[in-house]
Design an enzyme around this catalytic site. Structure first.
Site, PDB file in Angstrom:
ATOM      1  N   GLN B 240       0.820  -1.204   0.000  1.00  0.00           N
ATOM      2  CA  GLN B 240       0.000   0.000   0.000  1.00  0.00           C
ATOM      3  C   GLN B 240       0.862   1.265   0.000  1.00  0.00           C
ATOM      4  O   GLN B 240       2.052   1.212   0.262  1.00  0.00           O
ATOM      5  CB  GLN B 240      -0.921   0.007   1.215  1.00  0.00           C
ATOM      6  CG  GLN B 240      -0.187  -0.217   2.526  1.00  0.00           C
ATOM      7  CD  GLN B 240      -1.078  -0.815   3.603  1.00  0.00           C
ATOM      8  OE1 GLN B 240      -2.278  -0.828   3.469  1.00  0.00           O
ATOM      9  NE2 GLN B 240      -0.486  -1.298   4.676  1.00  0.00           N
ATOM     10  N   HIS B 270      -9.172   4.405  19.757  1.00  0.00           N
ATOM     11  CA  HIS B 270      -8.282   3.408  20.367  1.00  0.00           C
ATOM     12  C   HIS B 270      -8.621   3.125  21.822  1.00  0.00           C
ATOM     13  O   HIS B 270      -8.428   2.014  22.299  1.00  0.00           O
ATOM     14  CB  HIS B 270      -6.825   3.818  20.169  1.00  0.00           C
ATOM     15  CG  HIS B 270      -6.392   3.712  18.734  1.00  0.00           C
ATOM     16  ND1 HIS B 270      -6.281   4.807  17.904  1.00  0.00           N
ATOM     17  CD2 HIS B 270      -6.126   2.628  17.968  1.00  0.00           C
ATOM     18  CE1 HIS B 270      -5.935   4.399  16.692  1.00  0.00           C
ATOM     19  NE2 HIS B 270      -5.829   3.086  16.700  1.00  0.00           N
ATOM     20  N   ASP B 295       0.114   0.895  13.538  1.00  0.00           N
ATOM     21  CA  ASP B 295       0.424   2.254  13.972  1.00  0.00           C
ATOM     22  C   ASP B 295       0.817   2.316  15.445  1.00  0.00           C
ATOM     23  O   ASP B 295       1.246   3.361  15.936  1.00  0.00           O
ATOM     24  CB  ASP B 295      -0.772   3.191  13.697  1.00  0.00           C
ATOM     25  CG  ASP B 295      -2.070   2.672  14.287  1.00  0.00           C
ATOM     26  OD1 ASP B 295      -2.026   1.957  15.317  1.00  0.00           O
ATOM     27  OD2 ASP B 295      -3.142   2.969  13.725  1.00  0.00           O
ATOM     28  N   ASP B 315       1.489  -7.492  12.025  1.00  0.00           N
ATOM     29  CA  ASP B 315       0.978  -6.601  10.979  1.00  0.00           C
ATOM     30  C   ASP B 315       1.719  -6.921   9.691  1.00  0.00           C
ATOM     31  O   ASP B 315       2.939  -7.063   9.683  1.00  0.00           O
ATOM     32  CB  ASP B 315       1.174  -5.138  11.364  1.00  0.00           C
ATOM     33  CG  ASP B 315       0.405  -4.209  10.418  1.00  0.00           C
ATOM     34  OD1 ASP B 315      -0.567  -3.599  10.875  1.00  0.00           O
ATOM     35  OD2 ASP B 315       0.788  -4.096   9.235  1.00  0.00           O
ATOM     36  N   ASP B 349       1.541 -12.152   7.458  1.00  0.00           N
ATOM     37  CA  ASP B 349       0.111 -12.156   7.240  1.00  0.00           C
ATOM     38  C   ASP B 349      -0.565 -12.766   8.461  1.00  0.00           C
ATOM     39  O   ASP B 349      -0.178 -13.830   8.943  1.00  0.00           O
ATOM     40  CB  ASP B 349      -0.229 -12.981   6.001  1.00  0.00           C
ATOM     41  CG  ASP B 349      -1.704 -12.934   5.698  1.00  0.00           C
ATOM     42  OD1 ASP B 349      -2.088 -12.053   4.931  1.00  0.00           O
ATOM     43  OD2 ASP B 349      -2.472 -13.735   6.264  1.00  0.00           O
ATOM     44  N   ALA B 350      -1.580 -12.073   8.964  1.00  0.00           N
ATOM     45  CA  ALA B 350      -2.212 -12.491  10.213  1.00  0.00           C
ATOM     46  C   ALA B 350      -2.850 -13.875  10.093  1.00  0.00           C
ATOM     47  O   ALA B 350      -2.812 -14.663  11.032  1.00  0.00           O
ATOM     48  CB  ALA B 350      -3.261 -11.471  10.626  1.00  0.00           C
ATOM     49  N   ASP B 368      -7.558  -5.350  14.701  1.00  0.00           N
ATOM     50  CA  ASP B 368      -7.768  -4.013  14.128  1.00  0.00           C
ATOM     51  C   ASP B 368      -7.348  -4.013  12.664  1.00  0.00           C
ATOM     52  O   ASP B 368      -6.397  -3.348  12.273  1.00  0.00           O
ATOM     53  CB  ASP B 368      -6.936  -3.004  14.950  1.00  0.00           C
ATOM     54  CG  ASP B 368      -7.310  -1.566  14.627  1.00  0.00           C
ATOM     55  OD1 ASP B 368      -8.329  -1.352  13.956  1.00  0.00           O
ATOM     56  OD2 ASP B 368      -6.562  -0.663  15.031  1.00  0.00           O
TER      57      ASP B 368
END
Lengths: 532, 510
Positions: B240, B270, B295, B315, B349-350, B368
């Site tokens: 991305q 959050h 983040d 992540d 990758d989750a 999230d």
């Protein structure tokens, strides 16, 4: 009908793609092929008798396709070891797979619809492999979610754009839509119908289907004739049905028995919440997953590049003569029994008294594995089909991945469904890699004009004798009546016994032969693994 | 024609303008290049080098101009006004529409550099009969450097914050055109082309003014509507485009152009993501799994609990976690949470991770992910995924899943809920208003039915929170009629109805 301009465009794009590939030296690949050259040694009888002292084995299985491995699995379950003689350098027959490149990929059969309740052997296998995870309260099987084809399952490239699913409903005219709906409703009624003998009209394995003469009469018609008689005339509907008959049976509408054609659409019974989505079980390596599973469960001794050329039944066993192709020496095995897990045209050469009635037309296939640096477009379905193309489209071997990734392997299929099978076969075997590869790229060009820029490699396989074709009349007068035993100690297990090549059939024939061998040898085998 | 004594002051004033605007164009090009291409050191270095070299080329070429120096000067100045004035909007347009950005950048910088390089020698030659050489060189070069200083101070302090990149570019174009116009007054009255040149100057000025008005409605909106504020970080990862913008009020993160958070109200998001779930858990968590959330803002909230022993953050995008570990404005926001020794970051990758992990169970899992807008993301909201998730938290554990807006995508929200229930989770759905996103939804869940009890207390004191307080909790678990539960399907890998439900619902608001 494709409109004139579209046809011109398609042709032009395809021509450019073909030119581009012709010049593009970066794209390489190889032409694999079932060993027809070696196989044809069988035509010329081998005279030289084996010189070495004979080897010994319990049961020899000739052929390591789905039937042969299923047979070995059943024999292993009762402690009978098998030795498999396989002509090719690989295992799995037309369900074989490749492991080179970024993901394993199929070289032939590449999915298994959730088996019918009667396909007990296939369901047992899926259960042993952990694919079938259990049964719900209503007695319906549950499958591992990861292995049911992830959405989106299929898409169709039709008149310049992709549509979800196989029917581009929103782009159809009223008459086309009407025909599709009418066809589906007829099929629906067949799938619920039972014959006068109380059996389902169409189910798998085929032998469990009704033998109601009214239903069997469909076998005397071609699918083409049946469609005409039912008043179906739009090219779209005919294309849709022919896609099915080519995909499953390697047969054009004219070459396909209407009984078989309707079986494709009507044989499905399990319904459950889980199967509201795709009911196809798919794996990166296609049905190679099942072959590997069978091999690991059965642990047979497999000898590749071994060409069996003669079988003789002796007083207390079977003598099998074979050529070890690597050393070009002939050898003999004496075994207690043997199973021919090979097509009829080979079985008849090995055992002259093999049933002559089951002469099958065999269809040829071209399979290409396209190794891609990057998928050319963002929408990713498992199966992508191009309306009006020469091939059946391609499946994405990496579709079931749960991670991100751009590189993949597409497996492209082209079934040759025409009547002149020897001529088609000869033409396919004559062509070189470059000719096949450019025709594959050209066939995909309308949807993927820039494909050759993303290609790392195209490997090809020509299956000269890919599968038996259920031509009109293939069921014969007394369908499903052929016993597995050819003689006291020799069994035959192959989809030629049925007349069409689906995994459930191959599996059932392998199990049936194994159980018959057990009975012949006096081995306690317990309950049958086959359906009632 | 002006009296002769005005000639030196006018020309010397134009030196300042030329020097200032020259440097401004150069800084603009460097800034745009680092926005678009990232790696600002390299971009500035290349732009400055190329610009100085082009100036040298221009200076050398000036020897071929032999006659009508003033006229040529006006023309060159007008050309600078035009090319420099449109340079910033042009480069952005090339970037967004055509893509040959580097070529356009280097050509623009070279052309401006060459034109500016032509000007100083021309000016020196124009002034050489009016001033002594030592005075001439001293004044021209001194003013040139003064102009540079003015530009380099004004650019970051006034121009970019107040005018923005495009209007800075256009304003300096105007200034250059004004200098050209002024220079025409130094020409003799009888000069034939005087009127024509003035008309040209006015035309260029009118064009630039028109551009300044138009740019507000066009290009600036395209850029600002997208990011609304100056971009301070821009990078492309394999997955991305990562953009951080900063205005005096807020810092924002965009992934592929989609707002992820705004520093204004991210605390709402959050805090509601983390603390009610901890309250439902009923004890301070020791081991926490965070999926997505690169983040580090959820991790920041989690680290407020003493007793945290380990936080594992999975992540996909290493670029995002790298930014939130290293870029100062990002680490200010998450208070360096990702650099805390108790935090482990894994860029995987989750789904793959959760399938293969053999870590002991976590007390809490905070999920999230981006919304399920495509099939790849949809897999992370599937029955299969939630079954794995359930295995990753203990029997007494809890999870919380951000699950889009129950108002804007009502059925999508309840599809996630239905799916989690099908994976044998008990649920406590919650919602909260986050100004940047609207009404937002979270699904707190756990294997035990007690999670359905709305918590009354938080396990964190008010001094540690910016938004949340226990009195808000009862309302957050109440779903008013326009967000209340609707019948929804289960999201399975082999079907994925969530993706089309989600897309349809959000599209209906466009």
């Amino acid at each position: 009908m494709m409109r004139r301009r579209e046809l011109l465009q398609t042709t032009a794009v395809a021509w450019f793609a073909e030119q581009a590939l012709g010049d593009d030296r970066r794209i390489t690949g190889e032409l694999k092929g079932a060993s027809h050259a070696v196989g044809h040694l069988l035509r010329t009888a081998i005279e030289r008798p084996p010189s070495n002292p004979p080897e010994r084995a319990e049961v020899v299985v000739i052929g390591s396709g789905a039937s042969g491995l299923s047979c070995a699995w059943r024999l292993a379950s009762v402690g009978v070891p098998t030795r498999i003689l396989e002509l090719e350098s690989f295992v799995g027959g037309t369900s074989t797979w490749g492991e080179d490149g970024v993901t394993p990929h199929p070289w032939g059969a590449h999915y298994l619809p959730v088996p019918e309740p009667g396909a007990k052997g296939a369901l047992r296998l899926l259960s042993e492999l952990g694919v079938l995870t259990g049964w719900d309260a209503a007695g319906r099987p549950r499958f591992r979610d990861e292995m049911l084809c992830h959405a989106p399952e299929e898409r169709l490239f039709y008149r310049g754009q992709w549509f979800d699913g196989l029917v581009p409903r929103s782009a159809l005219s009223a008459s086309e839509r009407h025909e599709v709906d009418r066809f589906l409703s007829i099929v629906e009624s067949f799938s619920e119908r039972r014959g006068r003998d109380g059996k389902p009209a169409f189910t798998l394995p085929g032998a469990l289907s009704s033998t109601d003469p009214e239903l069997l009469a469909l076998d005397r018609l071609s699918m083409d004739r049946w469609l005409r008689e039912q008043g179906f005339s739009t090219p779209l509907l005919r294309w849709l049905v022919e896609y099915a008959t080519l995909d499953d049976f390697g047969a054009s509408l004219e070459q396909c028995s209407a009984w078989a054609g309707l079986l494709y659409f009507a044989a499905r019974a399990f319904e459950s919440d889980q199967l509201g989505g795709s009911r196809y079980l798919v794996w990166p390596e296609g049905n190679g997953y099942l072959m590997r599973g069978l091999r690991d469960l059965a642990r047979p001794e497999i000898q590749n590049a071994a060409l069996a050329y003669a079988l003789r039944e002796t007083r207390d066993g079977v003598e099998i003569d074979y050529v070890d192709v690597a050393t070009e020496t002939t050898r003999r095995i004496t075994a207690r029994a043997a199973v021919l897990a090979v097509p009829g045209f080979i079985a008849r050469r090995l055992v002259p008294k093999a049933p002559p009635r089951l002469e099958r037309t065999t269809s040829s296939w071209l399979v290409a594995n396209l190794h891609l640096r990057r998928r050319p477009d963002a929408t990713q379905a498992w199966d992508s089909i191009l309306y009006g193309a020469r091939g059946l489209g391609y499946v994405d071997a990496d579709h079931q991945r749960l991670r991100d990734g751009e590189r993949t392997v597409w497996t492209y299929f082209r079934a040759h469904g025409g009547a002149d099978t020897p001529g088609i076969r000869h033409g396919l075997l004559q062509k070189k890699w470059a000719a096949h590869a450019s025709s594959v790229v050209a066939d995909l060009a309308p949807a993927h004009p820039e494909l050759s820029g993303e290609l790392e490699r195209i490997d090809l396989m020509v299956w000269g004798h890919a599968m038996p074709r259920p031509t009109p009349g293939f069921l014969g007068d007394t369908p499903w009546s052929h016993p597995p035993m050819l003689s006291r100690r020799i069994a035959w297990a192959h989809v030629d016994l049925t007349g069409f090549a689906l995994f459930e059939e191959a599996n059932a024939h392998g199990l049936r032969a194994a159980e018959a061998i057990c009975d012949a040898l006096g081995v306690e085998r317990g309950e049958t693994w086959l359906g009632a | 024609m002006l009296p002769r004594r005005y000639v030196p002051p006018v020309l010397l004033a134009s030196v300042v303008v030329i020097a200032t605007s020259g440097l401004v164009y150069e800084l603009l090009a460097g800034t745009i290049a680092s926005y678009v291409l990232g790696d600002s050191v390299a971009q500035f270095s290349i732009v400055i080098g190329l610009y100085l070299f082009a100036m040298g080329v221009g200076s050398y070429l000036s020897k071929y101009i032999e006659q009508r120096l003033l006229e040529r000067f006006v023309e060159v100045e007008l050309a600078v006004a035009l090319v420099g004035g449109v340079s910033a909007p042009l480069l952005f347009a090339v970037y967004t529409s055509w893509g040959a950005f580097r070529a356009a950048l280097y050509i623009t910088v070279s052309v401006i550099g060459m034109l500016v390089g032509l000007e100083i020698p021309l000016l020196i030659r124009l002034l050489k009969f009016r001033l002594e050489l030592k005075d001439l060189v001293a004044r021209v070069l001194a003013l040139d450097y003064v102009g540079a200083l003015v530009a380099s101070l004004m650019f970051p302090l006034i121009l970019v914050p107040k005018l923005g990149i495009h209007r800075t570019s256009l304003a300096f174009g105007l200034l250059n055109a004004a200098v050209a116009l002024a220079a025409t007054f130094l020409m003799p009255v009888e000069h034939r082309s005087r009127i024509r040149m003035r008309i040209q100057c006015v035309a260029v000025m009118a064009g630039l003014i028109f551009g300044a008005i138009f740019i507000d409605k066009g290009v600036v909106r395209a850029e600002s509507a997208y990011f609304g504020a100056p971009i301070i970080y821009n990078a492309q990862s394999p997955y991305q485009r990562v953009v951080i913008t900063q205005s005096p009020r807020t810092t924002r993160l965009y992934l592929n152009g989609n707002l992820q958070f705004s520093s204004d109200d991210e605390a709402r998001y959050h805090e509601v993501l983390v603390h009610p779930a901890v309250a439902v858990l009923g004890r301070k968590p020791r081991r926490v799994l965070v999926l997505g959330g690169g983040d580090g803002l959820a991790v920041r909230e989690l680290l407020k609990y003493d007793g945290i022993e380990r936080i594992l953050l999975v992540d996909l995008d290493a670029k995002v976690t790298e930014v939130f570990r290293n870029v100062p404005v990002a680490t200010q926001l998450n208070r360096g949470s990702l650099n805390d020794p108790r935090v482990e970051v894994r860029n995987e990758d989750a789904f793959t991770w959760i399938q293969q992990s053999d870590e002991p169970a976590f007390d809490l899992a905070v999920v999230d992910f981006p919304d399920p807008s495509n099939y790849a993301l949809g897999k992370l909201y599937s029955l299969t995924f939630f079954r794995y998730l359930r295995e990753r938290v203990g029997v007494h554990g809890a999870v919380v899943v951000q699950s889009t807006s129950p108002y804007y995508a009502r059925k999508a929200f309840w599809t996630v809920a239905t799916t989690m229930e099908a994976a044998d989770f008990h649920l406590l759905p919650m919602h909260c208003y986050v100004p940047s996103f609207g009404e937002w939804g979270f699904l707190v869940a756990g294997p035990e039915s007690r999670v359905k009890q709305a918590p009354r207390e938080l396990l964190l004191g008010p001094d540690k929170l910016r938004f949340l307080e226990p009195s808000l909790l009862p309302e957050m678990v109440q779903f008013p009629r326009d967000m209340s539960r609707v019948e929804a399907p289960v999201q399975r890998l082999n079907d994925q109805p969530l993706v089309s439900i989600y897309t349809r619902e959000w599209d209906s608001w466009k």
